[in-house]
Design a protein around this motif. Structure first.
Motif, PDB file in Angstrom:
ATOM      1  N   ASN A  51      -0.276 -34.408  -2.875  1.00 59.36           N
ATOM      2  CA  ASN A  51      -0.711 -34.723  -1.713  1.00 59.36           C
ATOM      3  C   ASN A  51      -0.374 -36.363  -0.585  1.00 59.36           C
ATOM      4  OD1 ASN A  51      -2.533 -32.715  -1.527  1.00 59.36           O
ATOM      5  ND2 ASN A  51      -3.519 -33.907  -3.255  1.00 59.36           N
TER       6      ASN A  51
ATOM      7  N   SER B 175       7.481 -24.363  -1.621  1.00 61.58           N
ATOM      8  CA  SER B 175       5.568 -24.714  -3.217  1.00 61.58           C
ATOM      9  C   SER B 175       5.654 -26.255  -3.046  1.00 61.58           C
ATOM     10  CB  SER B 175       6.180 -24.239  -4.515  1.00 61.58           C
ATOM     11  OG  SER B 175       4.545 -24.272  -5.131  1.00 61.58           O
TER      12      SER B 175
ATOM     13  N   SER C 106       4.658 -27.891  -0.309  1.00 61.93           N
ATOM     14  CA  SER C 106       3.447 -27.894  -0.023  1.00 61.93           C
ATOM     15  C   SER C 106       1.935 -28.620  -1.011  1.00 61.93           C
ATOM     16  CB  SER C 106       3.113 -26.610  -0.608  1.00 61.93           C
ATOM     17  OG  SER C 106       1.423 -26.306  -0.152  1.00 61.93           O
ATOM     18  N   ARG C 107       3.094 -28.995  -2.001  1.00 62.07           N
ATOM     19  CA  ARG C 107       2.452 -30.444  -3.340  1.00 62.07           C
ATOM     20  C   ARG C 107       2.649 -31.112  -3.003  1.00 62.07           C
ATOM     21  NH1 ARG C 107       3.348 -33.271  -6.837  1.00 62.07           N
ATOM     22  NH2 ARG C 107       6.118 -33.108  -6.554  1.00 62.07           N
TER      23      ARG C 107
ATOM     24  N   LEU D  32       4.647 -29.371   8.478  1.00 59.37           N
ATOM     25  CA  LEU D  32       5.793 -29.393   7.827  1.00 59.37           C
ATOM     26  C   LEU D  32       7.118 -28.574   8.881  1.00 59.37           C
ATOM     27  CD1 LEU D  32       8.513 -28.855   5.937  1.00 59.37           C
ATOM     28  CD2 LEU D  32       7.331 -26.244   5.979  1.00 59.37           C
TER      29      LEU D  32
ATOM     30  N   HIS E  68       1.964 -20.292   2.273  1.00 63.78           N
ATOM     31  CA  HIS E  68       1.818 -22.037   1.589  1.00 63.78           C
ATOM     32  C   HIS E  68       1.332 -22.224   3.301  1.00 63.78           C
ATOM     33  CE1 HIS E  68       2.852 -22.261  -2.448  1.00 63.78           C
ATOM     34  NE2 HIS E  68       4.447 -21.433  -1.736  1.00 63.78           N
ATOM     35  N   PHE E  69       1.296 -21.840   4.347  1.00 64.76           N
ATOM     36  CA  PHE E  69       1.105 -22.854   5.314  1.00 64.76           C
ATOM     37  C   PHE E  69       1.630 -21.480   6.887  1.00 64.76           C
ATOM     38  CE2 PHE E  69       5.640 -24.554   3.531  1.00 64.76           C
ATOM     39  CZ  PHE E  69       4.268 -25.984   3.233  1.00 64.76           C
TER      40      PHE E  69
ATOM     41  N   CYS F  89       4.793 -25.672  11.219  1.00 63.73           N
ATOM     42  CA  CYS F  89       3.909 -25.186  10.092  1.00 63.73           C
ATOM     43  C   CYS F  89       2.965 -26.564   9.952  1.00 63.73           C
ATOM     44  CB  CYS F  89       3.914 -24.446   9.425  1.00 63.73           C
ATOM     45  SG  CYS F  89       6.031 -23.492   9.347  1.00 63.73           S
TER      46      CYS F  89
ATOM     47  N   LYS G  96       0.190 -26.729   6.776  1.00 62.31           N
ATOM     48  CA  LYS G  96      -0.303 -26.976   5.174  1.00 62.31           C
ATOM     49  C   LYS G  96      -2.136 -25.554   5.206  1.00 62.31           C
ATOM     50  CE  LYS G  96      -1.179 -29.067   0.217  1.00 62.31           C
ATOM     51  NZ  LYS G  96      -0.763 -29.843  -0.110  1.00 62.31           N
ATOM     52  N   ARG G  97      -1.768 -24.837   4.676  1.00 60.28           N
ATOM     53  CA  ARG G  97      -2.748 -24.407   3.921  1.00 60.28           C
ATOM     54  C   ARG G  97      -3.756 -24.786   3.115  1.00 60.28           C
ATOM     55  NH1 ARG G  97      -3.197 -19.196   6.604  1.00 60.28           N
ATOM     56  NH2 ARG G  97      -0.982 -18.372   7.038  1.00 60.28           N
TER      57      ARG G  97
END
Length: 162
Positions: A32, A54, A57-58, A66, A115-116, A158, A160-161
């Motif tokens: 994050n 991945s 996303s982390r 993104l 992830h997105f 994109c 991030k979810r």
């Protein structure tokens, strides 16, 4: 690191810039950390692109953005690459690049969706033809709509979810 330091000197970049090197499968930043990450034409050079997505996303903050570009396998360079790959059994595009594995649109969307959320997609032509742009009612480099599939690069914006 030596390469980056030489480039910093060549382009007279600020000494306050700090260079961190690491693996795309283990980005050397805390979770994050960033609001936005850009990934330009790298995904297709990895045999396991899901590991990099991945990691991106982390390191992205919740609902971070993104901006991803990938080769378009249906473009002229993409078709040329498929021909060279199949006929000549070569995956290297030029001598200074590693193997390239153009991702089909369905696979790429599936990887991204893990992830997105894909907010917007664009096509980018690296060498716009002004007369063709006027004829086809296109502006500059960016293409949306049905002709997007013919562009050299695909751009995905994109989120991030959660």
């Amino acid at each position: 690191t030596d390469f980056l330091e030489k480039r910093m000197k060549l382009f007279q970049l600020d000494k306050r810039l700090k260079i961190k090197t690491g693996s795309l499968n283990r980005i050397p930043f805390k979770e994050n950390t960033y609001e936005t990450v850009t990934c330009l034409e790298r995904l297709e050079t990895l045999p396991q692109p899901e590991a990099m997505l991945s990691e991106i996303s982390r390191v992205l903050k919740p609902e971070g953005t993104l901006i991803l570009t990938t080769w378009n396998p249906r473009s002229i360079p993409g078709v040329s690459h498929r021909i060279r790959t199949r006929l000549l059994k070569k995956t290297q595009v030029t001598s200074n690049e590693g193997p390239v594995y153009p991702l089909k649109k369905g696979l790429l969307k599936s990887l991204l969706n893990s992830h997105f959320s894909i907010l917007k997609t664009y096509g980018i032509n690296l060498f716009p033809n002004r007369s063709a742009g006027k004829l086809l009612n296109l502006e500059g480099f960016s293409t949306v709509g049905p002709l997007k599939g013919l562009c050299r690069l695909n751009v995905y914006i994109c989120r991030k979810r959660a």
